[in-house]
Each structure stands twice: as C-alpha cells, then as structure tokens.
Design an enzyme around this catalytic site. Structure first.
Site, PDB file in Angstrom:
ATOM      1  N   GLU A  56       0.867  -1.178   0.000  1.00  0.00           N
ATOM      2  CA  GLU A  56       0.000   0.000   0.000  1.00  0.00           C
ATOM      3  C   GLU A  56       0.910   1.236   0.000  1.00  0.00           C
ATOM      4  OE1 GLU A  56      -3.275   0.033  -0.477  1.00  0.00           O
ATOM      5  OE2 GLU A  56      -2.979   2.194  -0.503  1.00  0.00           O
ATOM      6  N   SER A  57       0.899   1.946  -1.124  1.00  0.00           N
ATOM      7  CA  SER A  57       1.881   3.035  -1.284  1.00  0.00           C
ATOM      8  C   SER A  57       1.705   4.156  -0.260  1.00  0.00           C
ATOM      9  CB  SER A  57       1.819   3.597  -2.701  1.00  0.00           C
ATOM     10  OG  SER A  57       0.527   4.073  -2.983  1.00  0.00           O
ATOM     11  N   CYS A  88       4.215  -2.445  -8.394  1.00  0.00           N
ATOM     12  CA  CYS A  88       2.880  -1.988  -7.954  1.00  0.00           C
ATOM     13  C   CYS A  88       2.993  -0.791  -7.012  1.00  0.00           C
ATOM     14  CB  CYS A  88       2.112  -3.157  -7.364  1.00  0.00           C
ATOM     15  SG  CYS A  88       0.340  -2.879  -7.406  1.00  0.00           S
ATOM     16  N   ARG A 120      -3.590   5.614  -9.866  1.00  0.00           N
ATOM     17  CA  ARG A 120      -3.726   4.534  -8.876  1.00  0.00           C
ATOM     18  C   ARG A 120      -5.018   3.766  -9.088  1.00  0.00           C
ATOM     19  NH1 ARG A 120      -3.504   6.218  -2.840  1.00  0.00           N
ATOM     20  NH2 ARG A 120      -3.574   3.977  -2.548  1.00  0.00           N
ATOM     21  N   ARG A 150      -5.198  -4.548  -7.520  1.00  0.00           N
ATOM     22  CA  ARG A 150      -5.518  -3.112  -7.378  1.00  0.00           C
ATOM     23  C   ARG A 150      -4.386  -2.268  -7.979  1.00  0.00           C
ATOM     24  NH1 ARG A 150      -5.656  -1.038  -2.746  1.00  0.00           N
ATOM     25  NH2 ARG A 150      -4.498  -2.669  -1.703  1.00  0.00           N
ATOM     26  N   HIS A 185       2.845  -7.730 -10.245  1.00  0.00           N
ATOM     27  CA  HIS A 185       3.735  -8.273  -9.200  1.00  0.00           C
ATOM     28  C   HIS A 185       4.579  -9.432  -9.737  1.00  0.00           C
ATOM     29  CE1 HIS A 185       1.879  -6.354  -5.600  1.00  0.00           C
ATOM     30  NE2 HIS A 185       0.821  -6.298  -6.392  1.00  0.00           N
ATOM     31  N   GLU A 187       6.987 -10.775  -8.447  1.00  0.00           N
ATOM     32  CA  GLU A 187       7.374 -11.628  -7.309  1.00  0.00           C
ATOM     33  C   GLU A 187       6.300 -12.667  -6.982  1.00  0.00           C
ATOM     34  OE1 GLU A 187       6.700  -8.463  -7.268  1.00  0.00           O
ATOM     35  OE2 GLU A 187       5.405  -7.914  -5.583  1.00  0.00           O
TER      36      GLU A 187
HETATM   37  N1  GLN Z   1      -3.384   0.082  -4.858  1.00  0.00           N
HETATM   38  C1  GLN Z   1      -2.141   0.050  -4.121  1.00  0.00           C
HETATM   39  C2  GLN Z   1      -1.603   1.469  -3.954  1.00  0.00           C
HETATM   40  O1  GLN Z   1      -2.125   2.368  -4.547  1.00  0.00           O
HETATM   41  C3  GLN Z   1      -1.104  -0.794  -4.805  1.00  0.00           C
HETATM   42  C4  GLN Z   1      -1.542  -2.225  -4.758  1.00  0.00           C
HETATM   43  C5  GLN Z   1      -0.428  -3.214  -4.775  1.00  0.00           C
HETATM   44  O2  GLN Z   1       0.743  -2.910  -4.533  1.00  0.00           O
HETATM   45  N2  GLN Z   1      -0.813  -4.432  -5.009  1.00  0.00           N
HETATM   46  O3  GLN Z   1      -0.677   1.643  -3.228  1.00  0.00           O
END
Ligand code: GLN
Length: 210
Positions: A56-57, A88, A120, A150, A185, A187
């Site tokens: 989650e950024s 992400c 985002r 997401r 991702h 990973e």
């Molecule tokens: N939606 C997340 C964000 O805005 C990113 C999601 C993720 O890293 N899988 O930070």
C-alpha cells in the site's frame, strides 16, 4: 567481484516474496549474493540494489517519511545510480506524479525519481485483481504471467523512459536507466525473468565502481 548485496524495503507489503524471487534470480545467474529486508538508512547505504515491494503506497510513503533520513538516503542512492525496482505500490513510490480518478492528484509521499505519471487503482472494481499473459519483448517470446492487484497504470512517460510492456493499451512496465517499474507483481508469478533483469542491472552498477 564481491558478493551482491540486494535489499528489499521491509516496511510493508510482499517483502518475503521479493526476497525469494531475488535469491532465486541470483542462483539462476550463477552469482553469489545476499538479499535482506532493510529499513534503516545505514543498511541502505551499503546496498548494490534495492527493491520497493508491492503493498500500500500510502502506508509505505507515510512510514518512510516518518524517518526523513531513510527517505532521503533512498532518494540519494537512486539519484547516484543505484539500481532500483518497484512493483505496484513500489512503482507508485518511485514516480513523479500520482493521481486517482476520483480524488485527483494524491498528496502521498513520493520519491519522484521516475519520470512518469501514474493513475492509482486504475483497473476499476471488476478488475480489482486479475492475471493475464503479457508480451514483454525484452524478455523474449515466452509470455510473462502478470499478477495485477488493485494495480496502477502509467498514463504518461517522458522521453527518457522506455516502455517495457503495455496491456489493453495501458502502459504497465517501464525502464528508465537503472530504474525498473511494473504495475503488476513479478514476485508473485514464479517467473524470475524480471528480477533477473534487475539483478543484471545491479551487476553492471557494481562493476562500474569496483
Ligand atoms: N493500490 C495500491 C496502492 O495504490 C497498490 C496495490 C499493490 O501494490 N498491489 O498503493
């Protein structure tokens, strides 16, 4: 050449998965190295490369800004050529500008080293999470399984940024010199080709100062 030392920013997100993919990449390339979770400026100063994981950024940004020193150390090291890969949320952290379709430009903390604009959560509710086969010419003809959770998309790139992959007319992976960033991702896909690309950048960087 000494052993490679690669760090995964260990604040929040899929840290363990990135450690595993990076270790596997080092082995696949017949190299020696250590991969560790890092969260202190002193650790970051000693790295040959850094990965900012998905997660989650806003949380990662808030937590690293609490300690301005870690934020500044990461930024300085990247500006001085240390390879970095963001997946992400990590891609969001690296970018210059981020917005959300509904709330406009977000006020979150960004490292601002990658010359892209990012939207985002760009795939909407129906496509919150999905997997798809991606064509990535740099990796050869075999498709790469993209795991999107997401995920953001890249809506603008400056001339110095190479587009590595587009999907559904949306840019989802880029390279700018020593910076690699993906909306998905790698990973989580059990395919280490993108991590190997990153490790190769780390080798080039290490050779340049050894
Ligand atoms: N939606 C997340 C964000 O805005 C990113 C999601 C993720 O890293 N899988 O930070």
């Amino acid at each position: 050449m000494n052993e490679l030392k690669i760090g995964i920013l260990g604040i929040q997100g899929d840290i363990e998965e990135n450690i595993n993919s990076t270790k596997e990449s080092i082995t696949n390339l017949n190299l020696k190295g250590t991969v560790i979770s890092v969260r202190h400026p002193e650790e970051i100063k000693n790295l040959d490369g850094l990965i900012l994981p998905g997660g989650e950024s806003t949380v990662i940004g808030n937590l690293i800004s609490l300690n301005g020193q870690i934020f500044q150390t990461i930024k300085n090291r990247i500006s001085n050529g240390m390879p970095v890969m963001g997946t992400c949320a990590g891609l969001i952290m690296l970018s210059k500008k981020v917005y959300d379709k509904f709330i406009g430009q977000t006020k979150q903390q960004l490292l601002g080293v990658l010359d892209i604009v990012v939207e985002r959560n760009a795939f909407g509710r129906q496509h919150n999470s999905f997997e798809t086969n991606l064509k990535i010419p740099t990796l050869g003809p075999v498709p790469f399984k993209g795991v999107f959770i997401r995920a953001p998309i890249i809506t603008n790139v400056q001339d110095n940024v190479d587009i590595m992959c587009s999907f559904d007319n949306k840019i989802v992976a880029v390279i700018q010199d020593h910076i690699i960033a993906t909306s998905f991702h790698p990973e989580l896909s059990l395919d280490t080709r993108i991590h190997e690309l990153f490790v190769k950048k780390v080798i080039d960087f290490k050779k340049s100062y050894n």
